[in-house]
Design a protein around this motif. Structure first.
Motif, PDB file in Angstrom:
ATOM      1  N   ALA A   1       0.840  -1.194   0.000  1.00 20.68           N
ATOM      2  CA  ALA A   1       0.000   0.000   0.000  1.00 20.68           C
ATOM      3  C   ALA A   1       0.876   1.246   0.000  1.00 20.68           C
ATOM      4  CB  ALA A   1      -0.924   0.000   1.216  1.00 20.68           C
ATOM      5  N   HIS A   2       1.972   1.195   0.750  1.00 16.95           N
ATOM      6  CA  HIS A   2       2.937   2.298   0.767  1.00 16.95           C
ATOM      7  C   HIS A   2       4.299   1.734   1.140  1.00 16.95           C
ATOM      8  CE1 HIS A   2       4.864   6.132   1.382  1.00 16.95           C
ATOM      9  NE2 HIS A   2       5.240   5.736   2.592  1.00 16.95           N
ATOM     10  N   LEU A   3       5.316   2.146   0.408  1.00 20.66           N
ATOM     11  CA  LEU A   3       6.691   1.750   0.721  1.00 20.66           C
ATOM     12  C   LEU A   3       7.593   2.924   0.391  1.00 20.66           C
ATOM     13  CD1 LEU A   3       8.648  -0.430   1.674  1.00 20.66           C
ATOM     14  CD2 LEU A   3       8.754  -1.271  -0.675  1.00 20.66           C
ATOM     15  N   ASP A   4       8.143   3.537   1.423  1.00 17.96           N
ATOM     16  CA  ASP A   4       9.032   4.674   1.248  1.00 17.96           C
ATOM     17  C   ASP A   4      10.286   4.229   0.484  1.00 17.96           C
ATOM     18  OD1 ASP A   4       9.901   7.497   2.211  1.00 17.96           O
ATOM     19  OD2 ASP A   4      11.592   6.182   2.710  1.00 17.96           O
ATOM     20  N   PRO A   5      10.711   4.990  -0.536  1.00 18.50           N
ATOM     21  CA  PRO A   5      11.867   4.568  -1.336  1.00 18.50           C
ATOM     22  C   PRO A   5      13.161   4.398  -0.538  1.00 18.50           C
ATOM     23  CG  PRO A   5      10.674   6.304  -2.468  1.00 18.50           C
ATOM     24  CD  PRO A   5      10.068   6.178  -1.099  1.00 18.50           C
ATOM     25  N   ALA A   6      13.406   5.285   0.421  1.00 19.12           N
ATOM     26  CA  ALA A   6      14.634   5.168   1.220  1.00 19.12           C
ATOM     27  C   ALA A   6      14.605   3.901   2.062  1.00 19.12           C
ATOM     28  CB  ALA A   6      14.806   6.399   2.104  1.00 19.12           C
ATOM     29  N   PHE A   7      13.493   3.697   2.769  1.00 24.05           N
ATOM     30  CA  PHE A   7      13.383   2.490   3.586  1.00 24.05           C
ATOM     31  C   PHE A   7      13.358   1.240   2.705  1.00 24.05           C
ATOM     32  CE2 PHE A   7      10.790  -0.816   5.622  1.00 24.05           C
ATOM     33  CZ  PHE A   7      11.602  -1.080   6.716  1.00 24.05           C
ATOM     34  N   GLY A   8      12.660   1.329   1.568  1.00 23.31           N
ATOM     35  CA  GLY A   8      12.598   0.194   0.649  1.00 23.31           C
ATOM     36  C   GLY A   8      13.963  -0.197   0.121  1.00 23.31           C
ATOM     37  N   ALA A   9      14.793   0.799  -0.170  1.00 23.23           N
ATOM     38  CA  ALA A   9      16.148   0.525  -0.663  1.00 23.23           C
ATOM     39  C   ALA A   9      16.974  -0.193   0.401  1.00 23.23           C
ATOM     40  CB  ALA A   9      16.834   1.821  -1.082  1.00 23.23           C
ATOM     41  N   VAL A  10      16.889   0.281   1.647  1.00 17.64           N
ATOM     42  CA  VAL A  10      17.625  -0.356   2.744  1.00 17.64           C
ATOM     43  C   VAL A  10      17.083  -1.759   2.994  1.00 17.64           C
ATOM     44  CG1 VAL A  10      18.159  -0.244   5.210  1.00 17.64           C
ATOM     45  CG2 VAL A  10      18.285   1.831   3.804  1.00 17.64           C
ATOM     46  N   LEU A  11      15.749  -1.906   3.003  1.00 19.93           N
ATOM     47  CA  LEU A  11      15.141  -3.221   3.216  1.00 19.93           C
ATOM     48  C   LEU A  11      15.557  -4.189   2.110  1.00 19.93           C
ATOM     49  CD1 LEU A  11      13.198  -4.966   4.878  1.00 19.93           C
ATOM     50  CD2 LEU A  11      11.331  -4.088   3.441  1.00 19.93           C
ATOM     51  N   PHE A  12      15.543  -3.724   0.864  1.00 21.92           N
ATOM     52  CA  PHE A  12      16.014  -4.550  -0.246  1.00 21.92           C
ATOM     53  C   PHE A  12      17.447  -5.018   0.009  1.00 21.92           C
ATOM     54  CE2 PHE A  12      18.984  -4.300  -3.807  1.00 21.92           C
ATOM     55  CZ  PHE A  12      18.624  -5.463  -4.497  1.00 21.92           C
ATOM     56  N   GLY A  13      18.309  -4.088   0.412  1.00 21.80           N
ATOM     57  CA  GLY A  13      19.703  -4.426   0.649  1.00 21.80           C
ATOM     58  C   GLY A  13      19.888  -5.446   1.750  1.00 21.80           C
ATOM     59  N   MET A  14      19.152  -5.292   2.852  1.00 19.70           N
ATOM     60  CA  MET A  14      19.263  -6.223   3.965  1.00 19.70           C
ATOM     61  C   MET A  14      18.744  -7.607   3.587  1.00 19.70           C
ATOM     62  SD  MET A  14      18.082  -3.572   6.959  1.00 19.70           S
ATOM     63  CE  MET A  14      18.220  -4.702   8.327  1.00 19.70           C
ATOM     64  N   VAL A  15      17.593  -7.643   2.954  1.00 20.84           N
ATOM     65  CA  VAL A  15      16.983  -8.917   2.564  1.00 20.84           C
ATOM     66  C   VAL A  15      17.851  -9.625   1.528  1.00 20.84           C
ATOM     67  CG1 VAL A  15      15.004  -9.879   1.300  1.00 20.84           C
ATOM     68  CG2 VAL A  15      14.620  -8.252   3.155  1.00 20.84           C
ATOM     69  N   SER A  16      18.306  -8.893   0.525  1.00 20.08           N
ATOM     70  CA  SER A  16      19.106  -9.492  -0.541  1.00 20.08           C
ATOM     71  C   SER A  16      20.476  -9.933  -0.038  1.00 20.08           C
ATOM     72  CB  SER A  16      19.260  -8.504  -1.702  1.00 20.08           C
ATOM     73  OG  SER A  16      18.001  -8.188  -2.237  1.00 20.08           O
ATOM     74  N   GLY A  17      21.073  -9.146   0.832  1.00 20.00           N
ATOM     75  CA  GLY A  17      22.348  -9.543   1.414  1.00 20.00           C
ATOM     76  C   GLY A  17      22.216 -10.826   2.219  1.00 20.00           C
ATOM     77  N   SER A  18      21.143 -10.931   3.007  1.00 24.76           N
ATOM     78  CA  SER A  18      20.901 -12.153   3.783  1.00 24.76           C
ATOM     79  C   SER A  18      20.665 -13.353   2.865  1.00 24.76           C
ATOM     80  CB  SER A  18      19.689 -11.962   4.697  1.00 24.76           C
ATOM     81  OG  SER A  18      19.934 -10.935   5.626  1.00 24.76           O
ATOM     82  N   ALA A  19      19.944 -13.125   1.773  1.00 24.49           N
ATOM     83  CA  ALA A  19      19.685 -14.197   0.806  1.00 24.49           C
ATOM     84  C   ALA A  19      20.988 -14.709   0.202  1.00 24.49           C
ATOM     85  CB  ALA A  19      18.758 -13.685  -0.294  1.00 24.49           C
ATOM     86  N   LEU A  20      21.843 -13.789  -0.210  1.00 24.42           N
ATOM     87  CA  LEU A  20      23.118 -14.185  -0.816  1.00 24.42           C
ATOM     88  C   LEU A  20      24.022 -14.886   0.184  1.00 24.42           C
ATOM     89  CD1 LEU A  20      23.718 -11.049  -3.041  1.00 24.42           C
ATOM     90  CD2 LEU A  20      23.270 -13.377  -3.846  1.00 24.42           C
ATOM     91  N   LEU A  21      24.033 -14.433   1.434  1.00 22.94           N
ATOM     92  CA  LEU A  21      24.821 -15.107   2.467  1.00 22.94           C
ATOM     93  C   LEU A  21      24.407 -16.562   2.612  1.00 22.94           C
ATOM     94  CD1 LEU A  21      25.048 -12.503   5.367  1.00 22.94           C
ATOM     95  CD2 LEU A  21      26.942 -13.444   4.055  1.00 22.94           C
ATOM     96  N   ALA A  22      23.093 -16.796   2.662  1.00 23.33           N
ATOM     97  CA  ALA A  22      22.597 -18.173   2.800  1.00 23.33           C
ATOM     98  C   ALA A  22      23.061 -19.034   1.634  1.00 23.33           C
ATOM     99  CB  ALA A  22      21.073 -18.174   2.898  1.00 23.33           C
ATOM    100  N   LEU A  23      22.968 -18.486   0.427  1.00 23.71           N
ATOM    101  CA  LEU A  23      23.373 -19.254  -0.755  1.00 23.71           C
ATOM    102  C   LEU A  23      24.884 -19.485  -0.762  1.00 23.71           C
ATOM    103  CD1 LEU A  23      21.088 -17.559  -3.419  1.00 23.71           C
ATOM    104  CD2 LEU A  23      20.758 -19.782  -2.343  1.00 23.71           C
TER     105      LEU A  23
END
Length: 197
Positions: free
Chosen positions: A100-122
């Motif tokens: 419904a709403h996702l602030d671009p700054a927070f979304g960018a940081v959230l993307f980075g945290m989630v994606s970094g964690s995903a890559l670590l697992a792999l």
């Protein structure tokens, strides 16, 4: 050196690919870009209107031979499965998630945290999401040109192209997200801190 069972590897691939797909869902919802092979696929999808999932899957195909030669069969199979699973999940995940709403700054940081964690697992289970990282390692082995520099040059070119397709604010938030991904990996992906018991 960590020793994992096949069940350990399977759960890590499911966990990693699901988080990676969620990260791409955040990224594309906000119209942001990122680095590496995923970033190339995102830019192509923005420029052509083609879906990210088939573009990402197709771009990775030429890299499996290099992955096999450089990292072996197990790595290549796990990477192929990870890329295929992530591509499939990215295709269906927008039907499961609605922002419904996702602030671009927070979304960018959230993307980075989630994606970094995903890559670590792999990474910790002998897989990756393919592409430029494999090429960078191959070139380092063949020419001596450092893998990190290859990835940096590639990402710099991607973000330069992104400036032609997106406004500077979007590219700036995108850069923040890519920075967070790299920081998560740089800080946490250390063999001396990872001990399986």
């Amino acid at each position: 050196m960590a020793v994992h069972t096949k069940l350990d590897d399977a759960q890590a691939l499911v966990y990693g690919t699901t988080l990676a797909a969620f990260g791409i869902t955040i990224l594309t919802h906000l119209g942001l870009v990122t680095g590496q092979t995923a970033g190339l696929a995102v830019l192509i999808s923005y420029a052509t209107g083609w879906g990210f999932a088939p573009v990402f899957f197709t771009i990775n195909l030429p890299f499996y031979w290099l992955g096999y030669r450089r990292m072996g069969l197990a790595f290549t199979v796990k990477t192929f499965l990870s890329v295929a699973a992530m591509s499939a999940l990215v295709q269906v995940m927008p039907a499961w998630i609605d922002f419904a709403h996702l602030d671009p700054a927070f979304g960018a940081v959230l993307f980075g945290m989630v994606s970094g964690s995903a890559l670590l697992a792999l990474f910790r289970h002998g897989a990756s999401l393919g592409g430029i990282g494999i090429l960078a390692l191959y070139l380092q082995e063949k020419t001596g040109f450092r893998a990190g520099w290859t990835q940096l040059v590639f990402d710099a070119a991607l973000f330069a192209v992104a400036l032609a397709l997106r406004d500077w604010q979007t590219v700036a938030w995108s850069f923040l997200g890519a920075l967070v991904v790299n920081l998560v990996i740089a800080i946490n992906h250390r063999r001396d801190r990872y001990i399986a018991t």
